[in-house]
Design an enzyme around this catalytic site. Sequence first.
Site, PDB file in Angstrom:
ATOM      1  N   CYS A 135      13.409  10.899   7.606  1.00 14.69           N
ATOM      2  CA  CYS A 135      13.445  10.542   9.021  1.00 14.69           C
ATOM      3  C   CYS A 135      14.864  10.566   9.569  1.00 14.69           C
ATOM      4  CB  CYS A 135      12.806   9.177   9.233  1.00 14.69           C
ATOM      5  SG  CYS A 135      13.499   7.890   8.178  1.00 14.69           S
ATOM      6  N   LYS A 178       0.862  -1.179   0.000  1.00 12.27           N
ATOM      7  CA  LYS A 178       0.000   0.000   0.000  1.00 12.27           C
ATOM      8  C   LYS A 178       0.902   1.234   0.000  1.00 12.27           C
ATOM      9  CE  LYS A 178      -1.408   2.805   2.421  1.00 12.27           C
ATOM     10  NZ  LYS A 178      -1.147   4.298   2.362  1.00 12.27           N
ATOM     11  N   PRO A 179       1.134   1.853  -1.177  1.00 16.59           N
ATOM     12  CA  PRO A 179       1.972   3.055  -1.211  1.00 16.59           C
ATOM     13  C   PRO A 179       1.206   4.271  -0.704  1.00 16.59           C
ATOM     14  CG  PRO A 179       1.136   2.590  -3.399  1.00 16.59           C
ATOM     15  CD  PRO A 179       0.660   1.464  -2.521  1.00 16.59           C
ATOM     16  N   ALA A 180       1.931   5.329  -0.391  1.00 19.92           N
ATOM     17  CA  ALA A 180       1.297   6.566   0.057  1.00 19.92           C
ATOM     18  C   ALA A 180       0.420   7.140  -1.044  1.00 19.92           C
ATOM     19  CB  ALA A 180       2.362   7.577   0.459  1.00 19.92           C
ATOM     20  N   GLU A 192       9.769  16.246  15.028  1.00 19.85           N
ATOM     21  CA  GLU A 192      10.414  16.040  13.738  1.00 19.85           C
ATOM     22  C   GLU A 192      10.021  17.172  12.798  1.00 19.85           C
ATOM     23  OE1 GLU A 192      11.424  12.124  11.044  1.00 19.85           O
ATOM     24  OE2 GLU A 192       9.489  12.226  12.050  1.00 19.85           O
ATOM     25  N   GLU A 218       9.809   1.203  10.849  1.00 24.14           N
ATOM     26  CA  GLU A 218      10.804   2.265  10.671  1.00 24.14           C
ATOM     27  C   GLU A 218      10.041   3.566  10.803  1.00 24.14           C
ATOM     28  OE1 GLU A 218      12.594   5.190   9.670  1.00 24.14           O
ATOM     29  OE2 GLU A 218      12.411   4.551   7.570  1.00 24.14           O
TER      30      GLU A 218
END
Length: 488
Positions: free
Chosen positions: A295, A185-187, A392, A261
Amino acid sequence: MTDKKDVQEIVDAVPTGLFIGGEWREATGGATLEVRNPATGGVLASVADATPDDGLAALTAAADAQTEWAATPPRERSEILRRAYDLLTERAEDFATLMTLEMGKPLPEARGEVTYGGEFFRWFSEEAVRIHGTYMTAPNGASHLLTMKQPVGPCLMVTPWNFPLAMGTRKIGPALAAGCTMVIKPASETPLTMLALVELLREAGVPAGVVNVVTTSNSGGVMEPLIRDPRARKLTFTGSTGVGRKLAEQSAEQLLRLSMELGGNAPFIVFEDADVDAAVDGAMAAKMRNIGEACTAANRLFVHESVAKEFGEKFAARMRGLTVGDGMEEGVDVGPLITEKAVANVRRLVDDAVEAGATKVCGDEEVPQQGNFLAPTVLLDVPPTSDIAREEIFGPVAPIQTFTDEDDVIARANDTEYGLASYFYTRDNARAMRVAEKLAYGMVGVNAGVISNPAAPFGGVKASGFGREGGFEGIDEYLEIKYVAMPR
């Protein structure tokens, strides 16, 4: 540079459906979602918007193909991955163009991601034929003890928008090498690269049902039933810590194998004995790779007060000299952020830091009005209690703090829930080993601003997740160990 006609041809060549059981098909009900260029706001394409039923169909295809794929000879799996690597290398410019169009990173950087991402196919093509077990005689001499490694089974893969190719190949490569089938499932912001990659894998010889892809605007609604389905045996996710926690909770029902991750808050430390010019180079790489939307990006810069003035002046000059614009244009260093919301969040962090007492050295320079652009920004004397020191950033902003004591800066660097990447510069080899051991991070860069390498284990500790991708360790995430006792 790719001309506009070529660009449109590249986009038009990408399949826009769901890839399930070896076939491209529409979503149930025919719904679609738009993919936009963050540099212009224009629509690049419309792709299928999967429903939960589509997701379950993809898992069914993966489950049905698992036994046969697991029994495929390792050499055959290896050669498929090698063909995929070769095809990706041949089509590097097309894939780089797709990434720049849908994600925003400058074209030269996108080309670098194709090279990096392709290496996972090559690396794991070599690891596919090196899956091995052990043999020993039991201590009492009564039996033989054998271990063997077997594929964990159908995998669910959720990939992020910031590295549309490499975050896919980093998961797909070891899974295929190990003998696992998968649902990816890609973004929703950047599905085109993955759709093109899956078509490439089909051409490379991946059998029907082994790799399945669902694109959707309803990630939670589509993925949760799959995570709770007993046919799935592993979930691997790259994304935010908040979403990772939710997925981990859902996966507890079926006790799925997990690789997570997640977010980062990387420190970048410049000691008093550092080569300042080299540290500036490293800081630019660690901070500005992928427009800061990584990240592993340097999130907090700690500079010894004895070199703070020199470092700050040189670093700010480099940041001011960056060219902001559409990543498809020549000479552009900094492309757009992924969404307007992302721009607003980075601005919020900067404003909060300034209100708390930080000094903005640069960041008010003019940028294109159309698109999600933000000027590279340097902040000095950032209070450690400000939001930007704890959250972040995911943008082209570098907050700098000063320090005087080694133990103090290590404590400050470790004072975060995250533990993915960290960096420091020093000329002292003893200090290099000492600090590397004390930093509570899964990865440490010593006099290096870029540390990702397909041959090395990528991953973090604490709220940055668990499991490793890449390196010799990467394939073990997709293998179970079976122990066999045989009497003598």
